[in-house]
Design an enzyme around this catalytic site. Sequence first.
Site, PDB file in Angstrom:
ATOM      1  N   ASN A 248      29.550  56.063   0.505  1.00  0.00           N
ATOM      2  CA  ASN A 248      28.436  55.336  -0.112  1.00  0.00           C
ATOM      3  C   ASN A 248      28.335  53.909   0.426  1.00  0.00           C
ATOM      4  OD1 ASN A 248      27.255  57.277  -1.814  1.00  0.00           O
ATOM      5  ND2 ASN A 248      28.814  56.957  -3.392  1.00  0.00           N
ATOM      6  N   ASP A 257      24.228  60.946  -1.609  1.00  0.00           N
ATOM      7  CA  ASP A 257      23.592  62.054  -2.333  1.00  0.00           C
ATOM      8  C   ASP A 257      23.372  63.254  -1.429  1.00  0.00           C
ATOM      9  OD1 ASP A 257      23.530  60.509  -4.594  1.00  0.00           O
ATOM     10  OD2 ASP A 257      21.405  59.974  -4.431  1.00  0.00           O
ATOM     11  N   GLU A 283      31.682  63.055  -7.929  1.00  0.00           N
ATOM     12  CA  GLU A 283      31.826  63.861  -6.716  1.00  0.00           C
ATOM     13  C   GLU A 283      32.782  65.036  -6.930  1.00  0.00           C
ATOM     14  OE1 GLU A 283      34.698  60.309  -6.259  1.00  0.00           O
ATOM     15  OE2 GLU A 283      32.732  60.742  -7.106  1.00  0.00           O
TER      16      GLU A 283
END
Length: 362
Positions: A248, A257, A283
Site C-alpha cells: 500500500n 485493493d 488482508e
Amino acid sequence: MKTKETNQLFSKIFVDGTAVTNRIKYTILQWGAAAIHFTLIFIFASLGVKIMAVFNIVSTICYVLCGILVKKERYILFYYIAFVEICLHSYTATILVGWAPGFPLYIIGIMPVIFYMHFSLDESAGLHESLLIGLCCLMTFVVCKIISYRIEPLYIISEKASMYLYIFNTFCTFAILLFFSLFFLREIQFSRSVLEEQNAKLDKIAGIDALTGLYNRRSMDKILSNAVNSGKTFSVIMCDIDDFKQINDAYGHNSGDEVLRRLSEAVVSLLRENDYVCRWGGEEILILAGGTPLSGAALVAERIRAHIENMDIICEDNTIRCTITAGASESTEAGTIEEMIGLADERLYCGKKSGKNTVIWE
C-alpha cells in the site's frame, strides 16, 4: 388429490409472471363479454324481446370496439365502459323481462374486478374510486330488485325460459369471478416469488465482501456453524498477505485493493466446489476445506502459496509480486470454531515469525 402434472400446469398458467400479460387477460375478458352479448342476441330474438336483442347488438359492437382500448392498455377506461353497459343492461332487462332471468347477477361478477385492477395495474384508479364503484354496484343491484317488485315485466317469458336464462347468467357470472380469482391468486403468487427472489439477492449481497467478491465474515460464520453441525471432519486455513502495508505504501491503496482482488480470484480458482473462502478481515483470507483432514488442508494451502508466489500482478503499469503465509487446523483439534480458528491463527503467526511465505499446520 392434485397430480404433479396438474400442479405444473397451474404454476405455468397462473404463477409464472411471463405466462399471461395484462393485455391477454383483458383481451379474453373483452371477447368473452362480446361472446355473451352475441349469444343473448339470438336468445332474445327467439323469445321475441326485440328491444333486448337490439340492445345486445349494440353491446356486442361496443365490446368489439373496446379492443382498441385494450391494445392501448387503457384497461381502467375499458372497465368503466363495461360497468356502465352492464348497469344499463341490468336495468333494461329487469324492466323488460323481470328479475327471474338473473341479469343483475353480472353486477356481482364485475364488482371484484375493479379491486383486482387496483391491485394489479400501475395505472389503476385510487382505492376510493374502487370503493365508489363497489357502492354503485350494490345500489344498482338493489334498485333492480326494487324495480322487479314495483313494475310488472313488459314481456312475459315462460318459466322454463327464465330458468335457462338464469342458469346461463349464473354460469357467466361465476366464470367472471373464477377468471379473476385465479389471476388474483397468480398476482399474489408472483409478487411473493419476486419478493423472495429480491430478498435472496439482498441476503446474498449482504453476505459478500464488496471488494473481493468473497464471502464476508457474517456468511462464513453460518457456513462454519453448518460444517460443525454436519459432524464431518473439516479443516480451516488462515492466510495473510505478507508485508501488505508495504504494498500500500509503495504503490497506493488502489493497487493494494487490486492485489486483494487478484489474490482472491486465484484462491477461488484453486479450490473445490465444497470449499468456501471468505475475507476474514483486512488482508486475511479464511478457507474452509470441507471433508478434508489436516494433511489435505496443508497440501491445499501449499498449492495456493506456491501459485501466489509466482503471480505477476499488473497495477497501473507496475508489476507487483507478493507472498502469503498460512496456518491450518482441523476440526478434531479444537472443541469450538473459535478455538479452531484461533489455532490456525497461532500457526499463521508462527509462520510469520519463521520467515513468512510458508504454511504451518503442525
